[in-house]
Scaffold this motif. Structure first.
Motif: not given
Length: 400
Positions: A86, A88, A90-91, A105-107, A381, A400
């Motif tokens: 997505n 941001s 975030s997923c 969920d990326t985090a 992203n 990241r």
């Protein structure tokens, strides 16, 4: 974006600052905008100046970002087909031969939803960025499904294609989904009511690439019939056929300001077309093998090409000259993309690595190693500080 009220109605206008550089003189630019834009009165200029300075800072951000492996996800038992983030980051979603699409969920690397219901391979997947509240999945079962990101529930199943769906795209306004199929047609679907809006007929072989322009009023489709077609999204009529390539098309897309169309082909060239009249304005040559992917940077100033010859190239959209050669991969490059700032490039290759490059010099800044089979998908992203890679080793890696 400028928000203003007219006769009690809230309206918006946008100012495109596609020429903004970290070195731009902000005061001079604000003066220019103030002269050209009646909505920006003298009392507003300080506010505009601050916004532009913030944009300038963002252009310089994450330039020297080093990426580290954050997570390895064994997403599916059967092979992966595609991965997408997505806006941001975030997923993200993964499509697979196991007939599902999974939302992650990326985090945390945790699975949020499994989107089940297709009866064959889930091949094409997308978020409705920038909103990111919906997902579209296109399948070899000839249907496309629309899903809620929040609940994982299926809103609609779009039926009508007579062969596999291999590409899809939301329009930027997130009111339509376009699907491209092996049945030689593309179809437009209404997101709200789930109805088919138009069928785009005219190609004589499968459509393997499609995308909307920024304003959402045009669609470009690339086909194995060696041609590219431009369609009016409001009427479903064909506007132009772009004839010039002498082999299958691998990619077709618009520049941000909608003025140019870039097409890549198995004939080893990319072509640049004037979107207003359908005429070819340049042929980008130099690769020794098929072009597998091509793209513009976000401002439409640079073009990147990726080839089966194991190299990528950067061209200036204005001069159409090659400004950098990206050499170092030991296998074909199937994916290339710019970070939003436009100063970095990401490539994914059959040599099992992804690489980060300096877009201006062509220097390789980092090799993302660890996959044990070819990488077929990779993406930044929007901030440019997260990278996702998808491989035939059946894992996704988050960097990241």
């Amino acid at each position: 974006m400028l928000e203003y009220e007219r006769r009690g109605e809230l309206k918006t206008r946008s100012i495109d600052l596609l020429d903004l550089e970290p070195s731009t003189d902000v005061n001079a630019l604000v003066e220019e905008i103030h002269k050209a834009e009646p909505l920006i009165t003298a009392s507003r200029t300080e506010q505009v100046k601050l916004l532009i300075q913030r944009l300038q800072e963002k252009l310089g951000q994450h330039g020297n970002h080093k990426f580290y492996l954050f997570k390895v996800l064994r997403a599916h038992i059967l092979p992966l087909t595609n991965v997408a983030l997505n806006k941001s980051g975030s997923c993200f979603i993964t499509g697979s031969y196991d007939r599902t699409c999974k939302l992650w969920d990326t985090a945390s690397g945790e699975e949020l939803h499994t989107l089940e219901g297709h009866r064959n391979v889930v091949y094409a997947i997308a978020f409705n960025n920038p909103y990111g509240d919906k997902i579209a999945t296109g399948s070899f079962d000839k249907t496309c499904k629309l899903w809620s990101v929040e609940t994982g529930k299926c809103y609609h199943t779009f039926r009508g294609h007579t062969a596999e769906i291999v590409c899809l795209s939301f329009n930027p306004q997130s009111t339509l989904v376009a699907t491209g199929s092996m049945d030689t047609t593309a179809k437009l679907w209404n997101i709200k009511n789930g109805e088919e809006v138009f069928t785009l007929t005219g190609h004589s072989a499968e459509i393997i690439s499609l995308s909307f322009n920024t304003s959402g009023d045009r669609i470009v489709t690339g086909s194995f019939d060696h041609t590219v077609a431009v369609w009016d999204a409001d009427t479903g009529r064909k506007v132009y056929t772009l004839i010039g390539h002498c082999a299958e098309i691998s990619s077709a897309l618009f520049s941000w300001d909608c003025s140019l169309i870039l097409t890549g082909s198995m004939d080893k060239t990319c072509m640049l077309w004037d979107a207003t009249n359908g005429k070819c304005v340049a042929t980008l040559t130099g690769h020794d093998d098929e072009i597998l992917d091509s793209c513009f940077d976000y401002a439409g100033k640079l073009i990147a090409t990726a080839s089966a010859d194991g190299t990528a190239r950067v061209f200036s959209a204005a001069t159409r000259k090659c400004i950098a050669k990206l050499e170092g991969h030991e296998g074909e490059i199937s994916k290339v993309s710019f970070n939003p700032q436009g100063n970095r490039l990401l490539t994914g290759s059959s040599d099992k690595t992804a690489r980060i490059w300096d877009a201006q010099t062509g220097q390789c800044l980092q090799v993302l190693e660890g996959h044990t089979d070819e990488i077929f998908s990779c993406a930044f992203n929007y901030k440019g500080n997260i990278v996702i890679t998808g491989s035939k080793d059946n894992t996704c890696r988050i960097w990241r």
